[in-house]
Write a protein that holds these residues in place. Sequence first.
Motif, mmCIF file in Angstrom:
data_model
loop_
_atom_site.group_PDB
_atom_site.id
_atom_site.type_symbol
_atom_site.label_atom_id
_atom_site.label_comp_id
_atom_site.label_asym_id
_atom_site.label_seq_id
_atom_site.Cartn_x
_atom_site.Cartn_y
_atom_site.Cartn_z
ATOM 1 N N UNK A 282 34.966 35.668 52.149
ATOM 2 C CA UNK A 282 35.974 35.567 51.092
ATOM 3 C C UNK A 282 35.436 36.087 49.762
ATOM 4 N N UNK A 283 34.235 35.669 49.403
ATOM 5 C CA UNK A 283 33.624 36.088 48.142
ATOM 6 C C UNK A 283 33.392 37.599 48.116
ATOM 7 N N UNK A 284 32.905 38.146 49.214
ATOM 8 C CA UNK A 284 32.644 39.590 49.301
ATOM 9 C C UNK A 284 33.944 40.378 49.168
ATOM 10 N N UNK A 285 34.993 39.943 49.855
ATOM 11 C CA UNK A 285 36.258 40.678 49.825
ATOM 12 C C UNK A 285 36.966 40.555 48.479
ATOM 13 N N UNK A 286 36.901 39.396 47.863
ATOM 14 C CA UNK A 286 37.495 39.245 46.529
ATOM 15 C C UNK A 286 36.763 40.132 45.530
ATOM 16 N N UNK A 287 35.450 40.170 45.627
ATOM 17 C CA UNK A 287 34.661 41.032 44.743
ATOM 18 C C UNK A 287 35.039 42.505 44.926
ATOM 19 N N UNK A 288 35.181 42.915 46.180
ATOM 20 C CA UNK A 288 35.541 44.311 46.464
ATOM 21 C C UNK A 288 36.934 44.646 45.933
ATOM 22 N N UNK A 289 37.869 43.727 46.094
ATOM 23 C CA UNK A 289 39.234 43.960 45.601
ATOM 24 C C UNK A 289 39.256 44.044 44.078
ATOM 25 N N UNK A 290 38.538 43.163 43.418
ATOM 26 C CA UNK A 290 38.457 43.181 41.961
ATOM 27 C C UNK A 290 37.827 44.483 41.477
ATOM 28 N N UNK A 291 36.744 44.863 42.119
ATOM 29 C CA UNK A 291 36.035 46.101 41.790
ATOM 30 C C UNK A 291 36.967 47.313 41.943
ATOM 31 N N UNK A 292 37.677 47.380 43.059
ATOM 32 C CA UNK A 292 38.592 48.494 43.306
ATOM 33 C C UNK A 292 39.727 48.549 42.302
ATOM 34 N N UNK A 293 40.287 47.397 41.978
ATOM 35 C CA UNK A 293 41.390 47.358 41.012
ATOM 36 C C UNK A 293 40.932 47.813 39.632
ATOM 37 N N UNK A 294 39.784 47.331 39.196
ATOM 38 C CA UNK A 294 39.281 47.717 37.874
ATOM 39 C C UNK A 294 38.996 49.207 37.828
ATOM 40 N N UNK A 295 38.318 49.739 38.842
ATOM 41 C CA UNK A 295 38.014 51.170 38.842
ATOM 42 C C UNK A 295 39.283 52.011 38.862
ATOM 43 N N UNK A 296 40.295 51.596 39.619
ATOM 44 C CA UNK A 296 41.546 52.355 39.681
ATOM 45 C C UNK A 296 42.267 52.382 38.340
ATOM 46 N N UNK A 297 42.333 51.242 37.681
ATOM 47 C CA UNK A 297 43.021 51.168 36.392
ATOM 48 C C UNK A 297 42.267 51.982 35.337
ATOM 49 N N UNK A 298 40.948 51.855 35.306
ATOM 50 C CA UNK A 298 40.163 52.617 34.326
ATOM 51 C C UNK A 298 40.291 54.110 34.593
ATOM 52 N N UNK A 299 40.232 54.518 35.858
ATOM 53 C CA UNK A 299 40.363 55.949 36.185
ATOM 54 C C UNK A 299 41.716 56.487 35.740
ATOM 55 N N UNK A 300 42.776 55.754 36.032
ATOM 56 C CA UNK A 300 44.114 56.199 35.632
ATOM 57 C C UNK A 300 44.221 56.294 34.107
ATOM 58 N N UNK A 301 43.694 55.312 33.402
ATOM 59 C CA UNK A 301 43.759 55.322 31.938
ATOM 60 C C UNK A 301 42.954 56.478 31.354
ATOM 61 N N UNK A 302 41.773 56.726 31.897
ATOM 62 C CA UNK A 302 40.927 57.814 31.401
ATOM 63 C C UNK A 302 41.562 59.166 31.710
ATOM 64 N N UNK A 303 42.058 59.345 32.930
ATOM 65 C CA UNK A 303 42.701 60.617 33.301
ATOM 66 C C UNK A 303 43.919 60.889 32.432
ATOM 67 N N UNK A 304 44.751 59.877 32.269
ATOM 68 C CA UNK A 304 45.973 60.050 31.481
ATOM 69 C C UNK A 304 45.645 60.294 30.011
ATOM 70 N N UNK A 305 44.722 59.511 29.473
ATOM 71 C CA UNK A 305 44.326 59.691 28.071
ATOM 72 C C UNK A 305 43.701 61.054 27.822
ATOM 73 N N UNK A 306 42.875 61.508 28.749
ATOM 74 C CA UNK A 306 42.265 62.833 28.616
ATOM 75 C C UNK A 306 43.301 63.939 28.643
#
Length: 92
Positions: free
Chosen positions: A55-79
Amino acid sequence: MASKQRKMSLCYKPVGLILGMGGGMLAGALCTRAWRLVGDGREAPDPLDDERAWREVLISAALHGAIFSVVKAAVDRGGAEGVRRVTGRWPA
């Protein structure tokens, strides 16, 4: 017209690469901070760490993926919007 678009795309590649590296560093820092809040101050679990629960490993992976996706979208769009402000054209 296609030639101008191709040039714009080629010109944006180095900008996108630099923004992507910066965004990756930002996302990594945000993931570390977020996990410290969620994971009781502990380091994010390694998927191969047998001391940590599924559970801890999967929650960490989901959180990690969500943060990276949002940051990537924001950086790509802002650029892209920044390039449009400077050049008057949207990079593709």
